[in-house]
Scaffold this motif. Structure first.
Motif, PDB file in Angstrom:
ATOM      1  N   VAL A   1       0.862  -1.189   0.000  1.00  0.00           N
ATOM      2  CA  VAL A   1       0.000   0.000   0.000  1.00  0.00           C
ATOM      3  C   VAL A   1       0.898   1.238   0.000  1.00  0.00           C
ATOM      4  N   PRO A   2       0.833   2.088  -1.008  1.00  0.00           N
ATOM      5  CA  PRO A   2       1.745   3.238  -1.115  1.00  0.00           C
ATOM      6  C   PRO A   2       1.825   4.086   0.155  1.00  0.00           C
ATOM      7  N   ALA A   3       0.696   4.389   0.772  1.00  0.00           N
ATOM      8  CA  ALA A   3       0.706   5.262   1.949  1.00  0.00           C
ATOM      9  C   ALA A   3       1.315   4.596   3.178  1.00  0.00           C
ATOM     10  N   LEU A   4       1.427   3.267   3.141  1.00  0.00           N
ATOM     11  CA  LEU A   4       1.946   2.528   4.298  1.00  0.00           C
ATOM     12  C   LEU A   4       3.347   1.979   4.074  1.00  0.00           C
ATOM     13  N   LYS A   5       3.772   1.918   2.827  1.00  0.00           N
ATOM     14  CA  LYS A   5       5.081   1.359   2.525  1.00  0.00           C
ATOM     15  C   LYS A   5       6.193   2.187   3.169  1.00  0.00           C
ATOM     16  N   GLY A   6       6.989   1.535   3.992  1.00  0.00           N
ATOM     17  CA  GLY A   6       8.083   2.215   4.669  1.00  0.00           C
ATOM     18  C   GLY A   6       7.638   3.267   5.665  1.00  0.00           C
ATOM     19  N   ASN A   7       6.374   3.260   6.015  1.00  0.00           N
ATOM     20  CA  ASN A   7       5.823   4.247   6.954  1.00  0.00           C
ATOM     21  C   ASN A   7       6.214   3.844   8.366  1.00  0.00           C
ATOM     22  N   THR A   8       7.236   4.494   8.907  1.00  0.00           N
ATOM     23  CA  THR A   8       7.775   4.082  10.204  1.00  0.00           C
ATOM     24  C   THR A   8       6.783   4.286  11.351  1.00  0.00           C
ATOM     25  N   ALA A   9       5.962   5.322  11.257  1.00  0.00           N
ATOM     26  CA  ALA A   9       4.967   5.560  12.310  1.00  0.00           C
ATOM     27  C   ALA A   9       3.932   4.442  12.322  1.00  0.00           C
ATOM     28  N   PHE A  10       3.493   4.037  11.131  1.00  0.00           N
ATOM     29  CA  PHE A  10       2.550   2.921  11.023  1.00  0.00           C
ATOM     30  C   PHE A  10       3.188   1.641  11.553  1.00  0.00           C
ATOM     31  N   GLN A  11       4.396   1.362  11.127  1.00  0.00           N
ATOM     32  CA  GLN A  11       5.076   0.134  11.542  1.00  0.00           C
ATOM     33  C   GLN A  11       5.286   0.093  13.051  1.00  0.00           C
ATOM     34  N   LYS A  12       5.623   1.226  13.634  1.00  0.00           N
ATOM     35  CA  LYS A  12       5.814   1.279  15.082  1.00  0.00           C
ATOM     36  C   LYS A  12       4.495   1.000  15.809  1.00  0.00           C
ATOM     37  N   ALA A  13       3.411   1.545  15.277  1.00  0.00           N
ATOM     38  CA  ALA A  13       2.102   1.334  15.894  1.00  0.00           C
ATOM     39  C   ALA A  13       1.721  -0.144  15.867  1.00  0.00           C
ATOM     40  N   VAL A  14       2.059  -0.821  14.760  1.00  0.00           N
ATOM     41  CA  VAL A  14       1.767  -2.247  14.644  1.00  0.00           C
ATOM     42  C   VAL A  14       2.612  -3.042  15.644  1.00  0.00           C
ATOM     43  N   LYS A  15       3.911  -2.762  15.667  1.00  0.00           N
ATOM     44  CA  LYS A  15       4.815  -3.498  16.556  1.00  0.00           C
ATOM     45  C   LYS A  15       4.538  -3.220  18.030  1.00  0.00           C
ATOM     46  N   ASP A  16       4.178  -1.992  18.342  1.00  0.00           N
ATOM     47  CA  ASP A  16       3.921  -1.620  19.734  1.00  0.00           C
ATOM     48  C   ASP A  16       2.514  -1.989  20.197  1.00  0.00           C
ATOM     49  N   GLY A  17       1.672  -2.379  19.259  1.00  0.00           N
ATOM     50  CA  GLY A  17       0.295  -2.699  19.628  1.00  0.00           C
ATOM     51  C   GLY A  17      -0.480  -1.474  20.092  1.00  0.00           C
ATOM     52  N   THR A  18      -0.201  -0.351  19.462  1.00  0.00           N
ATOM     53  CA  THR A  18      -0.825   0.915  19.871  1.00  0.00           C
ATOM     54  C   THR A  18      -2.342   0.840  19.862  1.00  0.00           C
ATOM     55  N   TYR A  19      -2.905   0.114  18.896  1.00  0.00           N
ATOM     56  CA  TYR A  19      -4.362   0.067  18.752  1.00  0.00           C
ATOM     57  C   TYR A  19      -4.954  -1.290  19.160  1.00  0.00           C
ATOM     58  N   ASP A  20      -4.209  -2.021  19.978  1.00  0.00           N
ATOM     59  CA  ASP A  20      -4.708  -3.314  20.457  1.00  0.00           C
ATOM     60  C   ASP A  20      -5.982  -3.146  21.290  1.00  0.00           C
ATOM     61  N   ARG A  21      -5.943  -2.232  22.219  1.00  0.00           N
ATOM     62  CA  ARG A  21      -7.134  -1.998  23.060  1.00  0.00           C
ATOM     63  C   ARG A  21      -8.298  -1.530  22.181  1.00  0.00           C
ATOM     64  N   TRP A  22      -8.016  -0.693  21.209  1.00  0.00           N
ATOM     65  CA  TRP A  22      -9.069  -0.226  20.308  1.00  0.00           C
ATOM     66  C   TRP A  22      -9.681  -1.396  19.554  1.00  0.00           C
ATOM     67  N   ALA A  23      -8.857  -2.328  19.099  1.00  0.00           N
ATOM     68  CA  ALA A  23      -9.359  -3.499  18.370  1.00  0.00           C
ATOM     69  C   ALA A  23     -10.328  -4.302  19.244  1.00  0.00           C
ATOM     70  N   LEU A  24     -10.018  -4.432  20.509  1.00  0.00           N
ATOM     71  CA  LEU A  24     -10.901  -5.156  21.421  1.00  0.00           C
ATOM     72  C   LEU A  24     -12.227  -4.433  21.594  1.00  0.00           C
ATOM     73  N   GLU A  25     -12.167  -3.120  21.692  1.00  0.00           N
ATOM     74  CA  GLU A  25     -13.398  -2.335  21.844  1.00  0.00           C
ATOM     75  C   GLU A  25     -14.224  -2.391  20.559  1.00  0.00           C
TER      76      GLU A  25
END
Length: 270
Positions: A198-222
């Motif tokens: 996905v062009p907007a996500l390719k090499g997107n370090t902020a996105f990748q960090k959010a995935v690795k850190d589980g930033t939106y894990d709680r949101w996914a549960l909600e």
């Protein structure tokens, strides 16, 4: 041999025997002490092992603990917990509610077959889409791929609605969507590999960090609670104005373009 020498020999023999008995007694005592010490160590080790096992068994699973994480809402969401995800032109009068589980193979079939038509109609302003992510397959099949993929979708939504839709499409594609019994979406690296298409996500370090850190894990549960609260029994499920869109069987979601167009036309008129 004289009696004197004989007596001396006997005395010496008795002395050697006494000394040998003392040495043996000392060895036996030392052996007993060693056995006791080893037994104590074994008991303590066993107790420690049992204690460790008890602690580990009582330690909450990662996703169970995630329920207490700080809730981070993705951008482009509304609602108290940021669980309302509506995408499309604000001028569209109708809203198509789509319930999907990332691991769902039928959802993948729907997206591959009908998805392009849904996107075309969305872009044309025929309707807005309200996306509802489900994670029930993690419970039914065991695993965490649905929750982890939904969290990653939250990270994509935080980038933009367009990135979210493109990422969702890529997840469901023939190339990337795994068998439902293969929990590949639990792997952050795999999710990032998909995102790199996905062009907007390719090499997107902020996105990748959010995935690795589980930033939106709680949101996914909600987010997944909506599926349960709405009493939906399977995915994909499509609704408009509270009514379910079905195919020719009158039960399941329309799985062909023709069936979708027929169901949508009726829903738009309703």
């Amino acid at each position: 041999m004289s009696k004197r020498n004989s007596q001396a020999a006997k005395t010496a023999a008795r002395e050697r025997l006494r000394q040998e008995r003392e040495r043996q007694a000392k060895r036996d005592k030392a052996k007993r002490q060693l056995i006791v010490a080893a037994s104590v160590v074994a008991v303590l080790a066993a107790a420690g092992g049992i204690g460790y096992a008890v602690v580990q068994n009582n330690k909450p699973a990662y996703w169970e603990a995630a329920k207490d994480d700080k809730l981070v809402k993705p951008a482009n969401t509304t609602g108290t917990d940021g669980t309302t995800v509506v995408i499309g032109k604000s001028s569209a009068k109708k809203t198509l509610v789509m319930y999907e589980d990332p691991r769902c193979p039928v959802c993948a079939d729907f997206e591959q077959t009908v998805g392009p038509t849904v996107k075309k109609d969305l872009d044309a302003g025929k309707f807005k889409i309200q996306y509802v992510g489900a994670t029930f397959l993690d419970k039914n099949l065991t695993g965490e791929g649905s929750k982890n993929a939904l969290s990653a979708l939250g990270a994509a939504l935080n980038v933009s609605p367009e990135a979210f839709l493109e990422y969702k499409t890529a997840m469901y594609s023939k190339k990337w969507h795994p068998e439902e019994t293969t929990d590949k979406f639990k792997d952050d690296g795999y999710l990032i590999e998909i995102a790199d298409t996905v062009p907007a996500l390719k090499g997107n370090t902020a996105f990748q960090k959010a995935v690795k850190d589980g930033t939106y894990d709680r949101w996914a549960l909600e987010e997944s609670k909506i599926f349960d609260k709405d009493g939906i029994s399977g995915t994909p499920t499509l609704k408009m104005d509270g009514k379910t869109l079905t195919g020719s069987d009158g039960k399941n979601a329309p799985m062909s373009v023709a069936e979708f167009n027929t169901a949508l036309e009726a829903a738009l008129k309703g």
